[in-house]
Design a protein around this motif. Structure first.
Motif, PDB file in Angstrom:
ATOM      1  N   SER A 163      -7.707   2.950  16.096  1.00  0.00           N
ATOM      2  CA  SER A 163      -7.828   3.974  15.454  1.00  0.00           C
ATOM      3  C   SER A 163      -6.266   4.641  14.904  1.00  0.00           C
ATOM      4  CB  SER A 163      -8.140   5.449  16.423  1.00  0.00           C
ATOM      5  OG  SER A 163      -7.930   6.437  15.701  1.00  0.00           O
ATOM      6  N   TYR A 164      -5.252   4.123  15.589  1.00  0.00           N
ATOM      7  CA  TYR A 164      -3.712   4.149  15.092  1.00  0.00           C
ATOM      8  C   TYR A 164      -3.573   3.731  13.937  1.00  0.00           C
ATOM      9  CZ  TYR A 164       1.350   4.260  15.229  1.00  0.00           C
ATOM     10  OH  TYR A 164       2.663   4.848  15.201  1.00  0.00           O
ATOM     11  N   PRO A 165      -3.030   4.546  12.873  1.00  0.00           N
ATOM     12  CA  PRO A 165      -2.692   3.866  11.688  1.00  0.00           C
ATOM     13  C   PRO A 165      -1.120   3.442  11.641  1.00  0.00           C
ATOM     14  CG  PRO A 165      -2.375   6.343  11.434  1.00  0.00           C
ATOM     15  CD  PRO A 165      -2.764   6.108  13.166  1.00  0.00           C
ATOM     16  N   TYR A 166      -1.259   2.001  12.222  1.00  0.00           N
ATOM     17  CA  TYR A 166       0.075   1.302  12.138  1.00  0.00           C
ATOM     18  C   TYR A 166       0.759   1.074  10.818  1.00  0.00           C
ATOM     19  CZ  TYR A 166      -0.946  -0.613  16.580  1.00  0.00           C
ATOM     20  OH  TYR A 166      -1.468  -0.777  18.066  1.00  0.00           O
ATOM     21  N   LYS A 167       2.015   1.672  10.506  1.00  0.00           N
ATOM     22  CA  LYS A 167       2.800   1.483   9.348  1.00  0.00           C
ATOM     23  C   LYS A 167       2.825   0.177   8.911  1.00  0.00           C
ATOM     24  CE  LYS A 167       5.381   5.684   8.899  1.00  0.00           C
ATOM     25  NZ  LYS A 167       6.871   6.259   8.735  1.00  0.00           N
ATOM     26  N   SER A 168       2.767  -0.709   9.766  1.00  0.00           N
ATOM     27  CA  SER A 168       3.051  -2.255   9.531  1.00  0.00           C
ATOM     28  C   SER A 168       1.764  -2.436   8.584  1.00  0.00           C
ATOM     29  CB  SER A 168       3.320  -2.967  10.660  1.00  0.00           C
ATOM     30  OG  SER A 168       2.006  -2.800  11.502  1.00  0.00           O
ATOM     31  N   HIS A 169       0.646  -1.831   8.930  1.00  0.00           N
ATOM     32  CA  HIS A 169      -0.561  -2.485   7.992  1.00  0.00           C
ATOM     33  C   HIS A 169      -0.611  -1.922   6.862  1.00  0.00           C
ATOM     34  CE1 HIS A 169      -2.745  -3.455  12.103  1.00  0.00           C
ATOM     35  NE2 HIS A 169      -2.025  -4.486  11.834  1.00  0.00           N
ATOM     36  N   ASP A 170      -0.254  -0.576   6.746  1.00  0.00           N
ATOM     37  CA  ASP A 170       0.084  -0.030   5.209  1.00  0.00           C
ATOM     38  C   ASP A 170       1.059  -1.165   4.312  1.00  0.00           C
ATOM     39  OD1 ASP A 170      -0.568   2.180   6.730  1.00  0.00           O
ATOM     40  OD2 ASP A 170       0.141   3.574   5.382  1.00  0.00           O
ATOM     41  N   LEU A 171       2.140  -1.789   5.091  1.00  0.00           N
ATOM     42  CA  LEU A 171       3.041  -2.586   4.384  1.00  0.00           C
ATOM     43  C   LEU A 171       2.288  -3.716   4.146  1.00  0.00           C
ATOM     44  CD1 LEU A 171       5.775  -3.273   3.714  1.00  0.00           C
ATOM     45  CD2 LEU A 171       6.206  -3.973   6.089  1.00  0.00           C
ATOM     46  N   TRP A 172       1.305  -4.190   4.815  1.00  0.00           N
ATOM     47  CA  TRP A 172       0.728  -5.539   4.369  1.00  0.00           C
ATOM     48  C   TRP A 172      -0.217  -5.305   3.303  1.00  0.00           C
ATOM     49  CZ3 TRP A 172      -4.277  -7.305   3.453  1.00  0.00           C
ATOM     50  CH2 TRP A 172      -4.415  -8.552   3.019  1.00  0.00           C
ATOM     51  N   PHE A 173      -0.685  -4.192   3.163  1.00  0.00           N
ATOM     52  CA  PHE A 173      -1.764  -3.882   2.130  1.00  0.00           C
ATOM     53  C   PHE A 173      -0.796  -3.709   0.777  1.00  0.00           C
ATOM     54  CE2 PHE A 173      -5.093  -2.346   5.104  1.00  0.00           C
ATOM     55  CZ  PHE A 173      -5.878  -3.215   4.691  1.00  0.00           C
ATOM     56  N   LEU A 174       0.251  -2.940   0.879  1.00  0.00           N
ATOM     57  CA  LEU A 174       1.101  -3.032  -0.354  1.00  0.00           C
ATOM     58  C   LEU A 174       1.884  -4.208  -0.581  1.00  0.00           C
ATOM     59  CD1 LEU A 174       2.106   0.768   0.449  1.00  0.00           C
ATOM     60  CD2 LEU A 174       0.941  -0.032  -1.395  1.00  0.00           C
ATOM     61  N   THR A 175       2.398  -4.963   0.262  1.00  0.00           N
ATOM     62  CA  THR A 175       2.840  -6.343   0.065  1.00  0.00           C
ATOM     63  C   THR A 175       1.885  -7.103  -0.683  1.00  0.00           C
ATOM     64  OG1 THR A 175       4.236  -6.082   1.973  1.00  0.00           O
ATOM     65  CG2 THR A 175       3.725  -8.478   1.074  1.00  0.00           C
ATOM     66  N   GLU A 176       0.651  -7.167  -0.113  1.00  0.00           N
ATOM     67  CA  GLU A 176      -0.357  -7.910  -0.784  1.00  0.00           C
ATOM     68  C   GLU A 176      -0.467  -7.595  -2.465  1.00  0.00           C
ATOM     69  OE1 GLU A 176      -0.892 -10.190   0.728  1.00  0.00           O
ATOM     70  OE2 GLU A 176      -3.044 -11.487  -0.013  1.00  0.00           O
ATOM     71  N   SER A 177      -0.410  -6.191  -2.662  1.00  0.00           N
ATOM     72  CA  SER A 177      -0.354  -5.607  -4.033  1.00  0.00           C
ATOM     73  C   SER A 177       0.658  -6.060  -4.603  1.00  0.00           C
ATOM     74  CB  SER A 177      -0.264  -4.145  -4.061  1.00  0.00           C
ATOM     75  OG  SER A 177      -1.403  -3.430  -3.298  1.00  0.00           O
ATOM     76  N   LEU A 178       1.974  -6.424  -4.071  1.00  0.00           N
ATOM     77  CA  LEU A 178       3.202  -6.997  -4.830  1.00  0.00           C
ATOM     78  C   LEU A 178       2.739  -8.304  -5.263  1.00  0.00           C
ATOM     79  CD1 LEU A 178       6.122  -5.784  -2.746  1.00  0.00           C
ATOM     80  CD2 LEU A 178       5.677  -5.106  -5.167  1.00  0.00           C
ATOM     81  N   ARG A 179       2.324  -9.042  -4.045  1.00  0.00           N
ATOM     82  CA  ARG A 179       1.882 -10.450  -4.174  1.00  0.00           C
ATOM     83  C   ARG A 179       1.019 -10.818  -5.569  1.00  0.00           C
ATOM     84  NH1 ARG A 179      -2.289 -13.916  -0.121  1.00  0.00           N
ATOM     85  NH2 ARG A 179      -1.935 -15.963  -1.552  1.00  0.00           N
TER      86      ARG A 179
END
Ligand code: CA
Length: 451
Positions: A362-378
């Motif tokens: 349930s906890y929204p890890y910032k590291s996961h937001d970072l993966w989604f946005l890194t994948e957007s950069l990719r």
């Protein structure tokens, strides 16, 4: 085909067709979506767990949801009285025809006949906050909780049985790349909304197999009913989808499962609760009351003994409107894969809501937001707006409100509160790792990319 599968398929396609029709209708009057069907709790228990100084500023909110397993936590919080227990007695859950409709409804807000927030693929809240998918209209939003992990997968049309189109695609790369020469068209794959989870999962899988999803195949957003019809008649080859679709596709002999997202990335981030920032800023106590109700519901959802009741509630006419038999297998972690692959029978392979072997769901890890946005950069998604890691960090810090989640969990006395905003290094099925401390190293390690 059994009478059961014939019956369930007809009902299923009908329900999916209704969604597709809703999508067409929405397009014809963009900016003024038709009001969706809504569900309010059948009974409204008295709030029993609200200290005087925690009394919510308001007791009502309108949250959108999509009728897939991701929304179960919100539905259970509503139907089992967990929202009400913390004082949120007027929650309205509003079924959304599709993701574009949810986006348009949150742009309008509940005061304009839309919604205050609800269920999102990532990074939709960040994209809406920046005006990137809302014609420049910036609607600041806060990510407040993760709704679930897993429960998604990649389905393949039955015509590809025996060709090696499975988790490790490398052996089938020539088969897929030679489609233009042999079939006069590219291998065609679908998801339901561009540049978010389902798109990321199937792109990751193709790229790990040496297939460039932007060049070697056609990959596009298509309504589910149209995708499934295409898989049936041989014009659609792959579908990045979520429960309960995978079960239907296999049971109805439309195709098989190449991979569960559980296989691609165990206990990966999936969908999230996010609400308009103006609502949260005006109603911080109500926000935490909602979060407490959701968290308690998520704990309830993960108790195996509660799963049959969860299936009964979510499959009901007010919610998913499908036969309960269809929802039972994913909630047991029972997945028939097809194409000679071993079946899964592990509750930890299916959707989970509160905890998994890697930590808190349930906890929204910032590291996961970072993966989604890194994948957007990719993939070069929205590259005029998301250009570098400085931008990404700013977006995460303005949208991710893990602090509110943490306060709510502490006030409610829940255990298992993470100590860090990072879940640490993540490992994918192909051995690639994502270290949130060095996302550039992840990008550098990938061979198929747009950067
Ligand atoms: Ca999903």
């Amino acid at each position: 085909m059994s009478d059961f599968s014939r019956l369930t398929r007809r009902k299923f396609l009908y329900a999916a067709g209704a969604s597709a029709a809703g999508s067409v209708l929405l397009k014809s009057c963009a900016g003024n979506p038709p009001s969706a069907t809504t569900s309010t709790a059948t009974d409204t228990p008295t709030a029993v767990n609200v200290a005087a100084n925690d009394t919510p500023e308001v007791t009502n909110i309108k949250l959108g949801y999509i009728p897939i397993v991701e929304s179960a936590g919100m539905i259970i919080a509503q139907e089992k009285g967990f929202f009400a227990k913390y004082g949120m007695t007027g929650v309205e859950l509003s079924k959304q025809a599709n993701w574009a409709s949810a986006r348009d409804n949150v742009t309008i807000g509940a005061s304009g006949g839309g919604i205050d927030g609800g269920q999102w693929q990532m990074p939709m809240p960040h994209l809406i906050s920046e005006g990137i998918i809302t014609n420049g209209q910036k609607i600041p939003m806060y990510v407040l909780a993760q709704l679930n992990t897993q429960g998604n997968g990649i389905a393949i049309s039955g015509i590809h049985t025996g060709k090696g189109v499975n988790l490790d695609l490398k052996g089938a790369a020539d088969y897929i790349k030679s489609f233009p020469a042999n079939e006069g068209r590219k291998f065609k794959a679908a998801h339901t909304f561009p540049n978010v989870n389902q798109d990321f999962w199937i792109r990751y899988w193709f790229a790990a197999g040496g297939i460039d999803p932007d060049q070697d195949i056609d990959l596009l957003a298509v309504p589910p009913a149209e995708t499934v019809q295409g898989m049936r008649n041989g014009t659609m080859d792959a579908f990045s989808t979520g429960d309960p679709w995978p079960y239907r596709i296999v049971t109805d002999d439309i195709g098989y499962m190449a991979a569960l997202t559980h296989q691609l990335w165990e206990f990966h981030p999936e969908e999230y609760l996010a609400i308009r920032a103006d609502w949260v800023d005006a109603n911080p106590k109500a926000t935490k009351a909602l979060l407490k109700g959701l968290m308690e519901a998520q704990q309830w959802c993960d108790q195996p003994a509660n799963r049959p009741e969860l299936v009964q509630i979510c499959s009901g006419r007010n919610y998913f409107n499908i036969p309960p038999e269809i929802l039972t297998p994913p909630y047991e972690g029972a997945y028939t894969m097809g194409d000679g692959q071993e079946a899964f029978n592990d509750i930890n392979a299916g959707p989970l809501y509160w905890s998994d072997p890697k930590g808190n769901v349930s906890y929204p890890y910032k590291s996961h937001d970072l993966w989604f946005l890194t994948e957007s950069l990719r993939w070069g998604f929205h590259k005029n707006s998301i250009a570098d890691f400085d931008t990404v960090k700013r977006m995460i810090d303005s949208v991710n409100r893990e602090d509110l989640w943490r306060e709510a969990a502490q006030e409610a006395g829940f255990s298992g509160i993470p100590t860090s905003t990072s879940r640490g290094v993540e490992t994918f099925f192909d051995g690639i790792t994502f270290d949130p401390e060095n996302p550039q190293a992840y990008l550098d390690s990938l061979t198929v990319k747009r950067v």
